[in-house]
Design a protein around this motif. Sequence first.
Motif, PDB file in Angstrom:
ATOM      1  N   ILE A 189     153.223  26.641 148.320  1.00  0.00           N
ATOM      2  CA  ILE A 189     153.212  26.824 146.329  1.00  0.00           C
ATOM      3  C   ILE A 189     153.950  27.854 146.564  1.00  0.00           C
ATOM      4  CG2 ILE A 189     150.695  27.320 147.357  1.00  0.00           C
ATOM      5  CD1 ILE A 189     150.725  30.028 147.891  1.00  0.00           C
ATOM      6  N   LEU A 190     153.991  27.562 145.042  1.00  0.00           N
ATOM      7  CA  LEU A 190     155.729  28.523 144.301  1.00  0.00           C
ATOM      8  C   LEU A 190     154.367  29.115 142.941  1.00  0.00           C
ATOM      9  CD1 LEU A 190     158.887  26.380 143.641  1.00  0.00           C
ATOM     10  CD2 LEU A 190     157.190  27.526 142.167  1.00  0.00           C
ATOM     11  N   THR A 191     155.839  30.197 142.787  1.00  0.00           N
ATOM     12  CA  THR A 191     155.248  30.618 141.819  1.00  0.00           C
ATOM     13  C   THR A 191     157.131  31.484 141.215  1.00  0.00           C
ATOM     14  OG1 THR A 191     153.597  32.811 140.608  1.00  0.00           O
ATOM     15  CG2 THR A 191     154.705  32.815 142.518  1.00  0.00           C
ATOM     16  N   HIS A 192     156.940  31.915 139.524  1.00  0.00           N
ATOM     17  CA  HIS A 192     157.827  32.897 138.772  1.00  0.00           C
ATOM     18  C   HIS A 192     157.619  34.131 138.479  1.00  0.00           C
ATOM     19  CE1 HIS A 192     161.692  33.318 137.029  1.00  0.00           C
ATOM     20  NE2 HIS A 192     161.315  33.250 135.944  1.00  0.00           N
ATOM     21  N   ALA A 193     157.710  34.734 138.971  1.00  0.00           N
ATOM     22  CA  ALA A 193     157.120  36.060 138.172  1.00  0.00           C
ATOM     23  C   ALA A 193     158.675  36.607 136.691  1.00  0.00           C
ATOM     24  CB  ALA A 193     157.207  37.283 138.820  1.00  0.00           C
ATOM     25  N   GLY A 194     158.754  35.511 135.601  1.00  0.00           N
ATOM     26  CA  GLY A 194     158.853  35.790 134.530  1.00  0.00           C
ATOM     27  C   GLY A 194     158.918  37.026 134.164  1.00  0.00           C
ATOM     28  N   ASP A 199     151.524  21.066 138.601  1.00  0.00           N
ATOM     29  CA  ASP A 199     150.216  22.347 138.297  1.00  0.00           C
ATOM     30  C   ASP A 199     149.297  21.739 137.460  1.00  0.00           C
ATOM     31  OD1 ASP A 199     150.894  22.235 135.976  1.00  0.00           O
ATOM     32  OD2 ASP A 199     151.606  23.787 135.419  1.00  0.00           O
ATOM     33  N   SER A 200     149.086  19.196 137.445  1.00  0.00           N
ATOM     34  CA  SER A 200     148.130  19.282 136.643  1.00  0.00           C
ATOM     35  C   SER A 200     147.767  17.904 137.667  1.00  0.00           C
ATOM     36  CB  SER A 200     148.520  19.391 135.402  1.00  0.00           C
ATOM     37  OG  SER A 200     149.349  17.830 136.180  1.00  0.00           O
ATOM     38  N   HIS A 201     146.216  17.243 137.546  1.00  0.00           N
ATOM     39  CA  HIS A 201     146.346  16.448 138.875  1.00  0.00           C
ATOM     40  C   HIS A 201     146.991  15.017 138.056  1.00  0.00           C
ATOM     41  CE1 HIS A 201     142.616  17.582 141.045  1.00  0.00           C
ATOM     42  NE2 HIS A 201     142.458  18.139 140.093  1.00  0.00           N
ATOM     43  N   GLU A 202     147.661  15.290 136.082  1.00  0.00           N
ATOM     44  CA  GLU A 202     147.746  13.863 135.412  1.00  0.00           C
ATOM     45  C   GLU A 202     149.202  13.598 136.263  1.00  0.00           C
ATOM     46  OE1 GLU A 202     146.342  16.284 134.101  1.00  0.00           O
ATOM     47  OE2 GLU A 202     145.514  16.256 132.275  1.00  0.00           O
ATOM     48  N   ALA A 203     150.398  15.043 136.305  1.00  0.00           N
ATOM     49  CA  ALA A 203     151.393  14.752 136.620  1.00  0.00           C
ATOM     50  C   ALA A 203     151.076  14.445 138.564  1.00  0.00           C
ATOM     51  CB  ALA A 203     152.339  15.858 137.219  1.00  0.00           C
ATOM     52  N   LEU A 204     150.269  15.020 139.139  1.00  0.00           N
ATOM     53  CA  LEU A 204     150.656  15.019 140.808  1.00  0.00           C
ATOM     54  C   LEU A 204     150.184  13.295 140.732  1.00  0.00           C
ATOM     55  CD1 LEU A 204     149.777  14.777 143.335  1.00  0.00           C
ATOM     56  CD2 LEU A 204     147.470  16.170 143.432  1.00  0.00           C
ATOM     57  N   GLU A 205     148.863  12.866 139.820  1.00  0.00           N
ATOM     58  CA  GLU A 205     149.126  10.737 140.113  1.00  0.00           C
ATOM     59  C   GLU A 205     150.064  10.353 139.624  1.00  0.00           C
ATOM     60  OE1 GLU A 205     146.227   9.989 141.613  1.00  0.00           O
ATOM     61  OE2 GLU A 205     145.039  12.369 141.842  1.00  0.00           O
ATOM     62  N   VAL A 259     145.055  21.379 145.602  1.00  0.00           N
ATOM     63  CA  VAL A 259     145.584  21.835 146.715  1.00  0.00           C
ATOM     64  C   VAL A 259     145.147  20.254 147.905  1.00  0.00           C
ATOM     65  CG1 VAL A 259     145.315  23.024 148.581  1.00  0.00           C
ATOM     66  CG2 VAL A 259     146.371  24.012 146.337  1.00  0.00           C
ATOM     67  N   ARG A 260     143.589  20.082 148.208  1.00  0.00           N
ATOM     68  CA  ARG A 260     143.152  18.893 148.433  1.00  0.00           C
ATOM     69  C   ARG A 260     144.002  17.769 147.869  1.00  0.00           C
ATOM     70  NH1 ARG A 260     139.160  21.547 150.986  1.00  0.00           N
ATOM     71  NH2 ARG A 260     138.251  23.319 151.190  1.00  0.00           N
ATOM     72  N   ARG A 261     143.561  17.485 146.785  1.00  0.00           N
ATOM     73  CA  ARG A 261     144.119  16.516 146.442  1.00  0.00           C
ATOM     74  C   ARG A 261     145.974  15.951 146.732  1.00  0.00           C
ATOM     75  NH1 ARG A 261     142.044  11.971 144.909  1.00  0.00           N
ATOM     76  NH2 ARG A 261     143.245  11.903 143.735  1.00  0.00           N
ATOM     77  N   LEU A 262     146.657  17.655 147.031  1.00  0.00           N
ATOM     78  CA  LEU A 262     147.990  17.254 147.386  1.00  0.00           C
ATOM     79  C   LEU A 262     147.908  17.070 148.621  1.00  0.00           C
ATOM     80  CD1 LEU A 262     149.794  20.614 145.343  1.00  0.00           C
ATOM     81  CD2 LEU A 262     150.371  17.886 145.364  1.00  0.00           C
ATOM     82  N   LEU A 300     152.274  23.083 144.749  1.00  0.00           N
ATOM     83  CA  LEU A 300     152.158  23.736 143.669  1.00  0.00           C
ATOM     84  C   LEU A 300     152.711  24.783 142.574  1.00  0.00           C
ATOM     85  CD1 LEU A 300     149.162  22.899 142.051  1.00  0.00           C
ATOM     86  CD2 LEU A 300     147.856  24.640 144.023  1.00  0.00           C
ATOM     87  N   LYS A 301     152.447  24.775 141.501  1.00  0.00           N
ATOM     88  CA  LYS A 301     153.030  26.153 141.253  1.00  0.00           C
ATOM     89  C   LYS A 301     151.726  27.078 141.059  1.00  0.00           C
ATOM     90  CE  LYS A 301     155.359  28.075 137.823  1.00  0.00           C
ATOM     91  NZ  LYS A 301     156.851  28.383 137.359  1.00  0.00           N
ATOM     92  N   VAL A 302     152.259  28.557 141.253  1.00  0.00           N
ATOM     93  CA  VAL A 302     150.433  28.973 140.678  1.00  0.00           C
ATOM     94  C   VAL A 302     151.715  30.122 139.708  1.00  0.00           C
ATOM     95  CG1 VAL A 302     149.237  31.251 142.137  1.00  0.00           C
ATOM     96  CG2 VAL A 302     150.606  28.989 143.289  1.00  0.00           C
ATOM     97  N   ASP A 303     150.300  30.459 138.985  1.00  0.00           N
ATOM     98  CA  ASP A 303     150.242  31.222 137.557  1.00  0.00           C
ATOM     99  C   ASP A 303     150.378  32.598 138.619  1.00  0.00           C
ATOM    100  OD1 ASP A 303     150.373  33.472 135.876  1.00  0.00           O
ATOM    101  OD2 ASP A 303     148.812  32.531 134.624  1.00  0.00           O
ATOM    102  N   CYS A 304     150.953  33.596 139.048  1.00  0.00           N
ATOM    103  CA  CYS A 304     151.071  35.060 139.069  1.00  0.00           C
ATOM    104  C   CYS A 304     150.814  36.135 138.420  1.00  0.00           C
ATOM    105  CB  CYS A 304     152.498  35.779 139.989  1.00  0.00           C
ATOM    106  SG  CYS A 304     153.788  35.898 139.864  1.00  0.00           S
ATOM    107  N   GLY A 305     150.580  36.005 137.118  1.00  0.00           N
ATOM    108  CA  GLY A 305     151.098  36.451 135.390  1.00  0.00           C
ATOM    109  C   GLY A 305     151.882  37.031 135.083  1.00  0.00           C
ATOM    110  N   TYR A 306     152.782  35.100 134.902  1.00  0.00           N
ATOM    111  CA  TYR A 306     153.166  35.309 133.879  1.00  0.00           C
ATOM    112  C   TYR A 306     152.640  34.929 132.386  1.00  0.00           C
ATOM    113  CZ  TYR A 306     158.230  33.573 132.138  1.00  0.00           C
ATOM    114  OH  TYR A 306     158.893  33.900 131.593  1.00  0.00           O
ATOM    115  N   HIS A 307     151.476  33.772 133.395  1.00  0.00           N
ATOM    116  CA  HIS A 307     150.944  32.842 131.888  1.00  0.00           C
ATOM    117  C   HIS A 307     151.630  32.158 131.205  1.00  0.00           C
ATOM    118  CE1 HIS A 307     148.104  35.829 133.375  1.00  0.00           C
ATOM    119  NE2 HIS A 307     148.348  36.712 133.182  1.00  0.00           N
ATOM    120  N   ARG A 308     152.838  31.450 131.963  1.00  0.00           N
ATOM    121  CA  ARG A 308     153.269  30.360 131.538  1.00  0.00           C
ATOM    122  C   ARG A 308     153.533  28.362 131.943  1.00  0.00           C
ATOM    123  NH1 ARG A 308     160.523  30.536 131.656  1.00  0.00           N
ATOM    124  NH2 ARG A 308     159.476  29.520 134.461  1.00  0.00           N
ATOM    125  N   ALA A 309     153.372  28.824 133.125  1.00  0.00           N
ATOM    126  CA  ALA A 309     152.602  27.429 133.529  1.00  0.00           C
ATOM    127  C   ALA A 309     152.108  28.008 135.012  1.00  0.00           C
ATOM    128  CB  ALA A 309     154.136  26.502 134.379  1.00  0.00           C
TER     129      ALA A 309
END
Lengths: 380, 380
Positions: free
Chosen positions: B170-175, B111-117, B156-159, B134-143
């Motif tokens: 794209i992937l999310t988790h409604a924790g 979910d970051s440029h740093e990890a992607l690179e 996403v374009r970079r990915l 790509l990890k997406v925040d669907c409202g849990y606000h953890r990551a």
Amino acid sequence: MTRRLRVQDLPTPALLLDVEVLERNVQRMADRVAALGARLRPHVKTHKCIEIGRLQLRRGARGITVATIVEAKDFAEHGFDDITWAVPVPVSRLDEVVELARRITFRVVVDSHEALEALAAAARAARISAHTWLKVDCGYHRAGVDPEAVASVELVRRLVDTPGITFDGILTHAGHAYHAKDAAERRRIADEERAVMVAFAERLWALGIPVPDVSVGSTPSITAAESLDGVTEARPGNYVFYDYMQAATGVCTVEDVAVSVLATVISHQPGAEHALVDAGALAMSKDLGPRDPAKRRGLGPLLAGIAGATLEPSVDLAAVSQEHGIVAGSSAAAIEGRFRVGGKVRILPNHSCLTAALFDEYHVVRGEEVVDRWKIWRGR
Amino acid sequence: MTRRLRVQDLPTPALLLDVEVLERNVQRMADRVAALGARLRPHVKTHKCIEIGRLQLRRGARGITVATIVEAKDFAEHGFDDITWAVPVPVSRLDEVVELARRITFRVVVDSHEALEALAAAARAARISAHTWLKVDCGYHRAGVDPEAVASVELVRRLVDTPGITFDGILTHAGHAYHAKDAAERRRIADEERAVMVAFAERLWALGIPVPDVSVGSTPSITAAESLDGVTEARPGNYVFYDYMQAATGVCTVEDVAVSVLATVISHQPGAEHALVDAGALAMSKDLGPRDPAKRRGLGPLLAGIAGATLEPSVDLAAVSQEHGIVAGSSAAAIEGRFRVGGKVRILPNHSCLTAALFDEYHVVRGEEVVDRWKIWRGR
């Protein structure tokens, strides 16, 4: 190791063990207990590590204490030949108890006629005599017999008289010392622990019942004790590592804490008031640390930098899920710009015994250099 | 096994797994996700067990999800060849990631440029292309990235464009579904999870960016979801076992909980308002269970009897230390005369994922008979 490995380069999460702090802690407690005139039988449930147990023996410990039969078997396999299992013996493990007692001096604890009779029967069937302590309640009220009850003397007589049992003495644990609010209260608890046990032993001697040993112990009570007169053995455990809980309650300083968890920042969104690290409930445990809410630092405070022992004043591991940890501060400014993805942090555990039990090994460090890896025997 | 072993005869503490409940849970979730038109990629962090992972695949799961690189390696060793590590990838583990990605279809999350690179560089050096969500925040606000931010489309374009990366979707988790107060709130969260992800995927498609997969999941949200339209994959994990937390919040019933901890009564003093058992923090975890204090049952409620799934109405594991558990009731009468030393009890875990991670194996039971032992791969 073929080349110098640095803490900064370790895969995470990793459990770091500062060997200089460890050696200092081990020596200091050995000196303290010797000066108080007792033998030291340290509790190894804190570290579950053969190398650390051997270090304790080299520095004067006489035998060890364990919390599970699996710990007992693991240490026995590595040459430890005098072990006390300081939990009232579960009758479901008696087969393993007598099997181990054939090979080493293995001592168990009872506080009931039911356990005593079952243990004695298993011992006689195996043609051994089982070394057995009577567990006494010195005020913690978790387990152990009431030292003032007539029934407790009766149970001691049964321990002495029952074939298959060798009576080792009386044993207690002042677990309430962990919850004392300050050193004065710990001293009072330590003194009561000693006084209760010595009075009970004297009462038994006066009745003509020999009491070979009187065993007490916990890190906070032994650290606070001003006298161990009449006590023959002390069983502290946590002191090898200490932890944030012990530092927060004044048993030690932060500089005395020998273990910390190294984690990597894995997520930090623009503007977010937290960073995510790869140390969650299965790296730290969910122990909340000090009872006093004013001293709580979430699941553990962050340390400043990769070496050294200074707490970040306002940044904690604020919450955990299974493998995620949320690092947050007292304000967004405490986080802003400080936790780049890929950076590393160190977290002080609230409760080092529970944290160590979640890892497979210690990364042994001197300063910023990783000098060894020691296995944690965490089998169940 | 050569002769019939009964639950009553097991050494304790032991983690019991009711295989009939397990199979029913596995089948029901497989049917549910299939009926909703998605694939199932169960999260194995709950069980860490090869046998259970294979059962899930036999009942229709397509690939698995893990929480640590060690879980990924352990399952890969046993033939699992399509694994998603659903935690933002720690850059300190990239060597292991690319090594595993040479052997199986191994998917990671950023979910970051740093990890992607860093990931892309490691993949290129290893001459592979790393499957990446790509990890997406669907409202849990953890990551996860904000799906409405312009920067997220840019990531996403970079990915898609970065050599060494294969964009999986794209992937999310409604924790936050775990903390919903009732089924209606879980439905609302599940619908929002789906809606957020589908809208983001449509936006990307409209920009000409293909989104191969849309992955969501958590046991409470998938259990509540009325539609998975537009979602291609669901990743619940806890449903194989459930636990007291899930039962207390209405995600399942007590009869659906497949695991419990068998313990032995090790101490009970005359007149004491508690009994002591040999299941403490290292058997149960220190998870407090439901957020609602009115639903709390200490470290877990007791079950009535050695088989069956009925809660004792007023007896809980009230407190734990490392290897001790204190069983106490709403009154002394709830304890009086019921917990003899040597007797056995069963305790429902508050959080089965954390409890299972503390044991080496499941004792697989049918009714009161122990039919198998399955290893828990809890390496770190």
